[in-house]
Motif scaffolding. Sequence first.
Motif, mmCIF file in Angstrom:
data_model
loop_
_atom_site.group_PDB
_atom_site.id
_atom_site.type_symbol
_atom_site.label_atom_id
_atom_site.label_comp_id
_atom_site.label_asym_id
_atom_site.label_seq_id
_atom_site.Cartn_x
_atom_site.Cartn_y
_atom_site.Cartn_z
ATOM 1 N N ILE A 229 53.692 84.237 -34.681
ATOM 2 C CA ILE A 229 54.247 84.573 -35.994
ATOM 3 C C ILE A 229 55.765 84.415 -35.992
ATOM 4 O O ILE A 229 56.361 83.912 -36.959
ATOM 5 C CB ILE A 229 53.846 86.006 -36.390
ATOM 6 N N LEU A 230 56.403 84.824 -34.909
ATOM 7 C CA LEU A 230 57.857 84.712 -34.806
ATOM 8 C C LEU A 230 58.310 83.258 -34.866
ATOM 9 O O LEU A 230 59.277 82.920 -35.575
ATOM 10 C CB LEU A 230 58.335 85.361 -33.504
ATOM 11 N N ILE B 66 56.655 80.719 -36.196
ATOM 12 C CA ILE B 66 56.405 80.234 -37.560
ATOM 13 C C ILE B 66 57.514 80.705 -38.496
ATOM 14 O O ILE B 66 58.023 79.937 -39.330
ATOM 15 C CB ILE B 66 55.032 80.710 -38.065
ATOM 16 N N ALA B 67 57.909 81.973 -38.362
ATOM 17 C CA ALA B 67 58.966 82.515 -39.221
ATOM 18 C C ALA B 67 60.290 81.790 -38.985
ATOM 19 O O ALA B 67 61.003 81.457 -39.941
ATOM 20 C CB ALA B 67 59.130 84.015 -38.957
ATOM 21 N N LEU B 68 60.622 81.529 -37.717
ATOM 22 C CA LEU B 68 61.851 80.804 -37.415
ATOM 23 C C LEU B 68 61.819 79.393 -37.991
ATOM 24 O O LEU B 68 62.828 78.895 -38.515
ATOM 25 C CB LEU B 68 62.069 80.749 -35.902
ATOM 26 N N LEU C 37 60.168 78.409 -40.653
ATOM 27 C CA LEU C 37 60.318 78.509 -42.104
ATOM 28 C C LEU C 37 61.766 78.793 -42.492
ATOM 29 O O LEU C 37 62.282 78.237 -43.475
ATOM 30 C CB LEU C 37 59.404 79.607 -42.650
ATOM 31 N N ILE C 38 62.425 79.644 -41.720
ATOM 32 C CA ILE C 38 63.837 79.946 -42.000
ATOM 33 C C ILE C 38 64.686 78.696 -41.839
ATOM 34 O O ILE C 38 65.541 78.386 -42.686
ATOM 35 C CB ILE C 38 64.335 81.070 -41.075
#
Length: 289
Positions: A268-269, A271-273, A275-276
């Motif tokens: 998840i981390l 994926i979040a990075l 997207l950011i």
Amino acid sequence: MFAKLTPYLFVAPLLAFIAVFTYIPIVSSVNLSVHSWNFMSPDMPFVGADNYARLFASSDFWNSLRVTSIFAAISVPVRLVLALVIASYLKRETFTSRTLRGALFLPWVTSAVSIAVVFSWVFSTDYGMVNAVLAWMGMGRVPWLQDPTLALLVLIFINTWKQLGYDVVIYIAGLQAVPQELYDAAAIDGGKRLQVFRRVTVPLIMPTTYFLLVVSVIEAFQVFTIISVMTRGGPAGATDMLVHLLYRTGFVLFDIGTGSALAVLLFILLIALALIKSQVIGKRVHYEA
């Protein structure tokens, strides 16, 4: 009927391979993360979010997240800057450039275990080559792998050295794709080398930079081998990065549920990075490209 199925039959083996080795393990990890399992017992009681709560309450998890973030924050910019500078000098198709490219790329295809073992000797406090050179210069021994700060810096250096060749090769491909006519026009307009590099080269290789940024961050968050061989997460947890903590939790302590929860959080981390970075840099990349 069969003609319509033909394309799917061609890609079926690849889809099966991806499903078996990617999607099924992801689903299994998510399932294990909400169960308690010690890898031995057939019993797998459902515990819900307890494994995640245990992670968030663990000082080891937050320490690993901090160490991994520091590692990525230092190694990724250094890698990209060095790779761009080196690629700018090696983009010409000459015998010397091709030879240096091969020399730089060699560490990337070399076994990480072999590299870690060799550098364990190089940075050894008692008989390492680095301390031997320092002693020859009249300086004292430095505990490279025993000092918490130095140990992490050594790992950053080794990982940067190993991955640099890949970044250089990708940057060379991006630089060679820039039309020569743009450089000629900039020269006619009186642009200096640094101005041309900043105004022409950097914007046009932004897609390459964006790709390398995403790949480098993912790789930095997944470093494991050199840590396992050289420091085993020490000293005092100074190099205990997330993947090493995952290994230690799941395959040393046999807490598969908590280890799977950590794997899910890491996924998840990342994926979040991604997207950011897509929101911050992606629009600019597509605009300038």
